[in-house]
Motif scaffolding. Structure first.
Motif, PDB file in Angstrom:
ATOM      1  N   LYS A 195      15.682  11.703 -45.256  1.00 32.95           N
ATOM      2  CA  LYS A 195      16.877  10.868 -45.324  1.00 32.95           C
ATOM      3  C   LYS A 195      16.910   9.722 -44.320  1.00 32.95           C
ATOM      4  O   LYS A 195      17.523   8.688 -44.577  1.00 32.95           O
ATOM      5  N   HIS A 196      16.245   9.906 -43.185  1.00 34.87           N
ATOM      6  CA  HIS A 196      16.446   8.945 -42.098  1.00 34.87           C
ATOM      7  C   HIS A 196      15.130   8.414 -41.552  1.00 34.87           C
ATOM      8  O   HIS A 196      14.176   9.167 -41.356  1.00 34.87           O
ATOM      9  N   GLY A 197      15.126   7.114 -41.248  1.00 33.43           N
ATOM     10  CA  GLY A 197      14.049   6.487 -40.504  1.00 33.43           C
ATOM     11  C   GLY A 197      14.648   5.769 -39.314  1.00 33.43           C
ATOM     12  O   GLY A 197      15.649   5.062 -39.449  1.00 33.43           O
ATOM     13  N   ILE A 198      14.055   5.954 -38.142  1.00 35.51           N
ATOM     14  CA  ILE A 198      14.566   5.327 -36.926  1.00 35.51           C
ATOM     15  C   ILE A 198      13.433   4.527 -36.304  1.00 35.51           C
ATOM     16  O   ILE A 198      12.489   5.100 -35.727  1.00 35.51           O
ATOM     17  N   GLY A 199      13.480   3.206 -36.439  1.00 36.05           N
ATOM     18  CA  GLY A 199      12.442   2.352 -35.887  1.00 36.05           C
ATOM     19  C   GLY A 199      12.521   2.312 -34.373  1.00 36.05           C
ATOM     20  O   GLY A 199      13.608   2.313 -33.786  1.00 36.05           O
TER      21      GLY A 199
ATOM     22  N   ALA B  64      11.934  11.692 -30.153  1.00 29.28           N
ATOM     23  CA  ALA B  64      12.156  12.875 -31.000  1.00 29.28           C
ATOM     24  C   ALA B  64      12.305  14.133 -30.158  1.00 29.28           C
ATOM     25  O   ALA B  64      13.180  14.974 -30.416  1.00 29.28           O
ATOM     26  N   LEU B  65      11.475  14.279 -29.136  1.00 29.47           N
ATOM     27  CA  LEU B  65      11.572  15.455 -28.261  1.00 29.47           C
ATOM     28  C   LEU B  65      12.886  15.455 -27.492  1.00 29.47           C
ATOM     29  O   LEU B  65      13.583  16.481 -27.415  1.00 29.47           O
ATOM     30  N   GLN B  66      13.258  14.303 -26.941  1.00 31.17           N
ATOM     31  CA  GLN B  66      14.497  14.224 -26.170  1.00 31.17           C
ATOM     32  C   GLN B  66      15.703  14.530 -27.057  1.00 31.17           C
ATOM     33  O   GLN B  66      16.611  15.271 -26.653  1.00 31.17           O
ATOM     34  N   ALA B  67      15.714  13.976 -28.255  1.00 32.32           N
ATOM     35  CA  ALA B  67      16.829  14.221 -29.173  1.00 32.32           C
ATOM     36  C   ALA B  67      16.933  15.695 -29.557  1.00 32.32           C
ATOM     37  O   ALA B  67      18.031  16.213 -29.787  1.00 32.32           O
ATOM     38  N   ALA B  68      15.786  16.360 -29.605  1.00 32.68           N
ATOM     39  CA  ALA B  68      15.762  17.787 -29.961  1.00 32.68           C
ATOM     40  C   ALA B  68      16.076  18.684 -28.771  1.00 32.68           C
ATOM     41  O   ALA B  68      16.050  19.916 -28.902  1.00 32.68           O
ATOM     42  N   GLY B  69      16.349  18.074 -27.628  1.00 36.91           N
ATOM     43  CA  GLY B  69      16.757  18.858 -26.460  1.00 36.91           C
ATOM     44  C   GLY B  69      15.623  19.331 -25.581  1.00 36.91           C
ATOM     45  O   GLY B  69      15.832  20.193 -24.717  1.00 36.91           O
ATOM     46  N   VAL B  70      14.432  18.798 -25.787  1.00 36.62           N
ATOM     47  CA  VAL B  70      13.288  19.195 -24.962  1.00 36.62           C
ATOM     48  C   VAL B  70      13.364  18.469 -23.625  1.00 36.62           C
ATOM     49  O   VAL B  70      13.528  17.246 -23.580  1.00 36.62           O
TER      50      VAL B  70
ATOM     51  N   LYS C 113      21.240  11.013 -32.811  1.00 37.98           N
ATOM     52  CA  LYS C 113      20.849  11.060 -31.395  1.00 37.98           C
ATOM     53  C   LYS C 113      19.691  10.106 -31.115  1.00 37.98           C
ATOM     54  O   LYS C 113      19.679   9.395 -30.104  1.00 37.98           O
ATOM     55  N   MET C 114      18.716  10.086 -32.007  1.00 38.97           N
ATOM     56  CA  MET C 114      17.558   9.221 -31.800  1.00 38.97           C
ATOM     57  C   MET C 114      17.940   7.748 -31.859  1.00 38.97           C
ATOM     58  O   MET C 114      17.410   6.920 -31.103  1.00 38.97           O
ATOM     59  N   SER C 115      18.859   7.411 -32.752  1.00 35.14           N
ATOM     60  CA  SER C 115      19.330   6.028 -32.867  1.00 35.14           C
ATOM     61  C   SER C 115      20.031   5.577 -31.592  1.00 35.14           C
ATOM     62  O   SER C 115      19.952   4.396 -31.211  1.00 35.14           O
ATOM     63  N   VAL C 116      20.699   6.503 -30.934  1.00 33.42           N
ATOM     64  CA  VAL C 116      21.403   6.185 -29.686  1.00 33.42           C
ATOM     65  C   VAL C 116      20.422   6.097 -28.516  1.00 33.42           C
ATOM     66  O   VAL C 116      20.503   5.183 -27.690  1.00 33.42           O
ATOM     67  N   ILE C 117      19.483   7.038 -28.457  1.00 31.70           N
ATOM     68  CA  ILE C 117      18.516   7.063 -27.348  1.00 31.70           C
ATOM     69  C   ILE C 117      17.710   5.768 -27.287  1.00 31.70           C
ATOM     70  O   ILE C 117      17.431   5.253 -26.201  1.00 31.70           O
ATOM     71  N   ARG C 118      17.348   5.215 -28.449  1.00 30.92           N
ATOM     72  CA  ARG C 118      16.470   4.023 -28.449  1.00 30.92           C
ATOM     73  C   ARG C 118      17.168   2.773 -27.932  1.00 30.92           C
ATOM     74  O   ARG C 118      16.524   1.759 -27.668  1.00 30.92           O
TER      75      ARG C 118
END
Length: 370
Positions: A52-56, A67-73, A207-212
């Motif tokens: 569903k989602h792509g995050i450039g 991806a790791l940070q968004a997943a809580g790693v 989360k990934m969209s915000v982190i970038r």
């Protein structure tokens, strides 16, 4: 004859008018960051990956980290991956504050050996990063089963594998998220750095969209510690021109691989180990990688004959100086170390001519005769 490892000039000439028009459109719009070209690419690549989602983002290395940070790693966590990969895989784990934990590879595919993963799991294990090396997906079914059993995140490092399939499933469908690189040499390459994360997880995508964008939402209000890693409009415009050609290029790569394998097997038999496409897989041959015990000597000889080759990768991550504090030593992962001493990648790109391939193989044959 000179045979380069990669030649992008013919591809550019074919697409030149479209590329220049797309770049002019961006320049005329004066919108260079996270505009319509990025949105289109994100949508198209996500659809292509059946998610569903792509995050450039800025590059493939950042894609793994985000991806790791968004997943809580984070600090105190462990992430299992392969030592036979580009540095970015282990580097992203370390940059997230976590500890890379390496397990050995399957010598046939060069990918992580699922049978060795479970023994490496500890109470601190948070994620697994299978790397789809050279364009072929790792054996995902057992990896998914292990991840479910132990409640682990899967981040597929698909930097080299856009368009690859595993038992009919696309990159990104089986993991929590998958990451792509658009480095210029990749099967879908930009004219600079670029990357993307794809996922089916709505919360993770947000989360990934915000982190970038420095962890801000709305702008100037920061709830997480993100950083600046955005795919710019100019690179997205180039990639949007190239993207419709990707499947054609993958088919051509597969044809070149078939030619190499036929010529090498006919001429040299068991002297050279050619790539194996595992049953049920669709290999997109980012690299065509053979194995020979006399790798360094062969590379030197081919270079003298005008044939460019590359070694991916000469020193596995577990013995890289930067990771010495992890406590690994030479001999810990014998298959990875053997591959690092034997693997050599031959010229591979969609426009490679058969006469060039025949020349490459003839020089390999010459080497063995000498």
């Amino acid at each position: 004859m000179k045979v380069p490892m990669l030649d992008l000039s013919e591809q550019y000439q074919e697409l030149k008018s479209e590329v220049l028009a797309a770049l002019d459109e961006v320049m005329s719009s004066s919108r260079f960051i996270l505009g319509d070209h990025v949105k289109k690419l994100e949508t198209d690549v996500a659809t292509y990956s059946n998610v569903k989602h792509g995050i450039g983002c800025g590059n493939g290395s950042d894609a793994i980290h985000i991806a790791l940070q968004a997943a809580g790693v984070g600090p105190g966590d462990e992430v299992i991956t392969t030592p036979f990969t580009f540095f970015a895989t282990g580097g992203a784990v370390a940059r997230a504050g976590a500890k890379p934990v390496y397990v050995d590879i399957d010598p046939v595919t060069f990918n992580i050996d699922p049978s060795k993963i479970e023994a490496a799991i500890t109470p601190n294990t948070k994620a697994i990063i299978p790397v789809h090396l050279y364009g072929q997906m790792a054996d995902m079914d057992p990896i998914v089963e292990i991840a479910k059993k132990h409640n682990l995140v899967i981040v597929e490092d698909a930097a080299q594998a856009i368009g690859a399939k595993y038992k009919g499933k696309s990159v990104g469908e089986l993991g929590t998220a998958a990451t792509y690189s658009f480095f210029p040499t990749k099967n879908l390459g930009a004219y600079g750095d670029g990357g993307m994360i794809v996922t089916n997880d709505d919360e993770l995508a947000e989360k990934m969209s915000v982190i970038r964008v420095h962890g801000s939402k709305p702008k100037y209000y920061h709830h997480v510690l993100g950083y600046n890693s955005r795919l710019d409009e100019l690179q997205a415009a180039v990639l949007n021109v190239k993207f419709p050609h990707l499947d054609k290029w993958s088919t051509l790569r597969r044809e070149k691989a078939e030619t190499y394998t036929r010529l090498l097997n006919e001429a040299l038999g068991e002297k050279v180990v050619t790539p194996v496409e595992v049953e049920g897989n669709y290999h997109v041959f980012h690299q065509y990688t053979i194995r020979v015990p006399q790798r360094d000597e062969l590379q030197k000889y081919l270079n003298e004959q005008g044939v460019q080759t590359m070694v991916y990768y000469p020193l596995p991550l577990h013995v890289q100086p930067v990771f010495k504090d992890l406590g690994y030593k030479e001999g810990d992962f014998p298959e990875s170390e053997k591959a690092a001493n034997e693997a050599i990648s031959l010229p591979m790109f969609p426009e490679l001519k058969q006469e060039q391939q025949e020349y490459v193989v003839s020089k390999i044959v010459e080497f063995f005769k000498k």
